[in-house]
Write a protein that holds these residues in place. Structure first.
Motif, PDB file in Angstrom:
ATOM      1  N   VAL A   1       0.801  -1.302   0.052  1.00  0.00           N
ATOM      2  CA  VAL A   1       0.036   0.140  -0.040  1.00  0.00           C
ATOM      3  C   VAL A   1       0.967   1.242   0.047  1.00  0.00           C
ATOM      4  CG1 VAL A   1      -1.503   1.524   1.599  1.00  0.00           C
ATOM      5  CG2 VAL A   1      -2.010  -0.999   0.933  1.00  0.00           C
ATOM      6  N   ARG A   2       2.035   1.369   0.814  1.00  0.00           N
ATOM      7  CA  ARG A   2       2.894   2.492   0.941  1.00  0.00           C
ATOM      8  C   ARG A   2       3.688   2.802  -0.460  1.00  0.00           C
ATOM      9  NH1 ARG A   2       4.482   0.645   5.908  1.00  0.00           N
ATOM     10  NH2 ARG A   2       6.500  -0.362   5.161  1.00  0.00           N
ATOM     11  N   SER A   3       3.996   1.567  -0.925  1.00  0.00           N
ATOM     12  CA  SER A   3       4.624   1.909  -2.116  1.00  0.00           C
ATOM     13  C   SER A   3       3.903   2.172  -3.463  1.00  0.00           C
ATOM     14  CB  SER A   3       5.413   0.464  -2.808  1.00  0.00           C
ATOM     15  OG  SER A   3       6.308   0.170  -1.940  1.00  0.00           O
ATOM     16  N   LEU A   4       2.461   1.671  -3.458  1.00  0.00           N
ATOM     17  CA  LEU A   4       1.560   2.349  -4.597  1.00  0.00           C
ATOM     18  C   LEU A   4       1.349   3.803  -4.130  1.00  0.00           C
ATOM     19  CD1 LEU A   4      -1.162  -0.660  -4.548  1.00  0.00           C
ATOM     20  CD2 LEU A   4       0.506  -0.348  -6.379  1.00  0.00           C
ATOM     21  N   ARG A   5       1.209   3.915  -2.923  1.00  0.00           N
ATOM     22  CA  ARG A   5       0.772   5.452  -2.572  1.00  0.00           C
ATOM     23  C   ARG A   5       2.015   6.409  -3.140  1.00  0.00           C
ATOM     24  NH1 ARG A   5      -4.131   6.020  -0.847  1.00  0.00           N
ATOM     25  NH2 ARG A   5      -4.778   4.581   0.743  1.00  0.00           N
ATOM     26  N   TRP A   6       3.283   5.740  -2.850  1.00  0.00           N
ATOM     27  CA  TRP A   6       4.410   6.796  -3.021  1.00  0.00           C
ATOM     28  C   TRP A   6       4.489   6.771  -4.571  1.00  0.00           C
ATOM     29  CZ3 TRP A   6       8.817   5.119  -5.938  1.00  0.00           C
ATOM     30  CH2 TRP A   6      10.007   6.078  -5.763  1.00  0.00           C
ATOM     31  N   LEU A   7       4.289   5.783  -5.625  1.00  0.00           N
ATOM     32  CA  LEU A   7       4.385   5.999  -6.845  1.00  0.00           C
ATOM     33  C   LEU A   7       2.895   6.940  -7.215  1.00  0.00           C
ATOM     34  CD1 LEU A   7       4.485   2.440  -8.150  1.00  0.00           C
ATOM     35  CD2 LEU A   7       6.253   4.214  -8.615  1.00  0.00           C
ATOM     36  N   GLY A   8       2.344   7.463  -6.475  1.00  0.00           N
ATOM     37  CA  GLY A   8       1.058   8.328  -6.929  1.00  0.00           C
ATOM     38  C   GLY A   8      -0.171   7.899  -7.278  1.00  0.00           C
ATOM     39  N   LEU A   9       0.018   6.497  -7.149  1.00  0.00           N
ATOM     40  CA  LEU A   9      -1.503   5.938  -7.450  1.00  0.00           C
ATOM     41  C   LEU A   9      -2.632   5.991  -6.445  1.00  0.00           C
ATOM     42  CD1 LEU A   9      -0.079   2.624  -9.044  1.00  0.00           C
ATOM     43  CD2 LEU A   9      -0.579   4.695  -9.930  1.00  0.00           C
ATOM     44  N   ASP A  10      -3.844   6.236  -6.795  1.00  0.00           N
ATOM     45  CA  ASP A  10      -4.782   6.376  -5.851  1.00  0.00           C
ATOM     46  C   ASP A  10      -5.713   5.164  -6.172  1.00  0.00           C
ATOM     47  OD1 ASP A  10      -5.553   7.542  -8.167  1.00  0.00           O
ATOM     48  OD2 ASP A  10      -6.747   9.041  -7.123  1.00  0.00           O
ATOM     49  N   TRP A  11      -6.463   4.672  -5.318  1.00  0.00           N
ATOM     50  CA  TRP A  11      -7.616   3.694  -5.818  1.00  0.00           C
ATOM     51  C   TRP A  11      -9.039   4.061  -5.092  1.00  0.00           C
ATOM     52  CZ3 TRP A  11      -2.977   2.796  -3.277  1.00  0.00           C
ATOM     53  CH2 TRP A  11      -3.012   2.355  -2.087  1.00  0.00           C
ATOM     54  N   ASP A  12      -9.969   3.514  -5.966  1.00  0.00           N
ATOM     55  CA  ASP A  12     -11.379   3.933  -5.515  1.00  0.00           C
ATOM     56  C   ASP A  12     -11.801   3.173  -4.592  1.00  0.00           C
ATOM     57  OD1 ASP A  12     -11.348   6.172  -7.574  1.00  0.00           O
ATOM     58  OD2 ASP A  12     -11.085   4.516  -8.845  1.00  0.00           O
ATOM     59  N   GLU A  13     -11.489   1.773  -4.255  1.00  0.00           N
ATOM     60  CA  GLU A  13     -12.053   0.987  -3.536  1.00  0.00           C
ATOM     61  C   GLU A  13     -10.894  -0.081  -2.949  1.00  0.00           C
ATOM     62  OE1 GLU A  13     -15.258  -1.099  -5.194  1.00  0.00           O
ATOM     63  OE2 GLU A  13     -15.716   0.529  -6.303  1.00  0.00           O
TER      64      GLU A  13
END
Ligand code: GLU
Length: 514
Positions: free
Chosen positions: A60-72
């Motif tokens: 989750v941290r890495s995805l957020r760091w990459l700038g990705l956001d998810w809707d669910e």
């Protein structure tokens, strides 16, 4: 009406988010954003031995760091939750009961030893299909009921419809793809310990989360016909599939730990910028127009589509990634640079005055350009001071951790960490003590503004006066103040270091020579 786009990234938290997974996530995200759809993050943690909550948190941290956001997904929830498979067993049981009722599954009582023996026999006889021989498929109903009520250990298998014809689907990357039904095994969907298998739960989840497109690595291509048979058994429409070619290392073998760092976190720690990594990963199999290499995530999400995805495996080239990172550093500007660099700076414990770099909200204080009094007092909470470092390193640093090395001299107080070679070459030479003494004379002028242009002006005539080459004079000052021959431009460095430190260091270096 066409189906709303709903895609998911479904990592198994058995390790860090790696490069291949990150690319899959990026493509899913970009596809959802391009079509105004939903991007779902689902954690496939059904393997309790190998899944950890720390891995989930890390992904989750890495995805957020990459700038990705998810809707669910985890942390934010949504209407189709829960988003951890370990919390969805009730849904899987319910689906299994449905398949039992409609006769698409059957219990198999064969023991692992029996199955091994059958497989070996099939291999020895050179049979083309060495899968399960279906011996439990047509057991009489009363025998089945009795063996189950006697508590005999069993798995549940999907009853592959033998009159089905080839299982065919239109892959959005690979085109029409077909698997002969004769090759399809009656695969296990529920293990004897009661745990459901990946090929089963992935379908239940994709159906119940209303997933329209499954975008994933082509290592799952051979799972797809099995999953299509599960969708059919469930009476649910299959999603569209897009399989992405593998990412290879420079030696042409599948990218793995053998090739060095493969986790997103490792690249983060080395000082790669998330924007650069995202841009580089987006290009591993997709192209914007065949030539443009540097583009923003906005451009990616406005343009991403399967028409420009290559079927050929992409090669991960760290040199190209590093080049891209340096291009981003050059272009990012001082303000973004400070925000990105600060975490690296803090990680190595560089501060000018303990922990007062930040204001109460955790940001650097902003202000007007730092005064020499501020710099001398070491109270550098002034954002401008950090921003002034940017032009000195922007052209030279390829990664943020290199910036720490280049600027370490600014954070070591009165101490200088001398590089022995630089000292030998630039300081321990006849006449250098005189250079330093003259330099101190010039810098003693308290009326002089402590700014790089004035400093340059003040020291410019020293070489001529001392009859030495400029390089000899200025390298000596550089090593005296910064400890080595490779610091950023000299006069800007002196300005940033401040009057007090500069003078103290030159004095200390002169003492070293006496
Ligand atoms: N959990 C699977 C993996 O990490 C996801 C496969 C899929 O996307 O269907 O490979």
């Amino acid at each position: 009406m066409t189906r709303p786009v709903r895609v998911r990234f479904a990592p198994s938290p058995t390790g860090n988010l790696h490069i291949g997974g990150a690319r899959t996530a990026i493509y899913n995200w970009a596809f959802a954003r391009r079509h105004g759809g939903s991007f779902v993050l689902r954690i496939e943690d059904t393997d309790p031995e190998r899944s950890t909550t720390e891995n989930t948190a890390q992904i989750v941290r890495s995805l957020r760091w990459l700038g990705l956001d998810w809707d669910e997904g985890p942390e934010i929830g949504g209407n189709y939750g829960p988003y951890l498979q370990s919390q969805r067993f009730a849904t899987y049981n319910e689906a299994l009961e449905r398949l039992k009722r409609n006769g698409s599954v059957y219990p198999c009582f064969c023991t692992p030893d029996e199955l091994n023996a059958k497989r070996e026999a099939a291999q020895a006889a050179n049979l083309s299909n060495t899968g399960y021989d279906r011996s439990c498929r047509d057991l009489p109903a009363d025998e089945v009921a009795k063996r189950i009520s006697d508590g005999e250990s069993h798995t549940w298998r999907l009853k592959v419809p033998l009159d089905h014809g080839p299982v065919t689907f239109d892959d959005l990357v690979f085109g029409t793809t077909s698997f002969p039904i004769e090759q399809m095994d009656d695969f296990i969907i529920l293990r004897s310990d009661g745990s459901p298998t990946y090929n089963f739960v992935v379908c239940i989840d994709d159906v119940s989360m209303d997933i329209s497109h499954v975008i994933r690595g082509d290592d799952h291509l051979s799972n797809t016909p099995k999953q299509i048979l599960v969708y059919e058994a469930l009476g649910a429409p299959a999603p569209h599939f897009a399989h992405l070619s593998m990412i290879l290392g420079p030696d042409g073998k599948r990218l793995s730990k053998r090739h060095g760092a493969t986790s997103v976190e490792a690249y983060q720690q080395q000082g790669f910028l998330p924007e650069a990594l995202l841009n580089y990963l987006a290009l591993l199999g997709w192209s914007l127009d065949g030539e443009t290499t540097v583009f923003s995530s906005d451009t990616l999400k406005e343009n991403f589509g399967f028409d420009r995805i290559s079927r050929n495996p992409a090669v991960f080239d760290e040199t190209k990634l590093t080049w891209m990172n340096s291009a981003y550093i050059k272009a990012m500007g001082a303000s973004f640079f400070v925000d990105a660099w600060l975490p690296y700076l803090q990680e190595v414990g560089f501060t000018r005055n303990g922990d007062t770099l930040l204001d109460a909200s955790g940001a650097l204080l902003s202000g007007t350009p730092a005064t020499v009094e501020e710099v001398d007092a070491d109270v550098i909470t002034n954002r401008c001071w950090y921003e002034a470092i940017y032009p000195l390193v922007a052209e030279r640093a390829k990664k943020l951790d290199e910036v720490n090395a280049m600027t370490a001299f600014l954070f070591s107080g009165d101490k200088v960490f001398y590089d022995e070679k630089s000292v030998e070459k630039c300081l321990r030479k006849p006449g250098i003590d005189k250079v330093l003494t003259r330099c101190l004379d010039e810098l003693a002028n308290e009326d002089m503004l402590w700014q790089h242009a004035e400093l340059e002006e003040a020291l410019r005539s020293l070489p001529e006066q001392l009859d030495l080459k400029p390089k000899v004079v200025f390298q000596a000052v550089r090593v005296a103040v910064c400890g080595n021959m490779v610091s950023p431009p000299l006069f800007e460095s002196l300005e940033l270091l401040g009057r007090k430190r500069t003078i103290a260091r030159i004095k200390a270096a002169r003492n070293l020579l006496l």
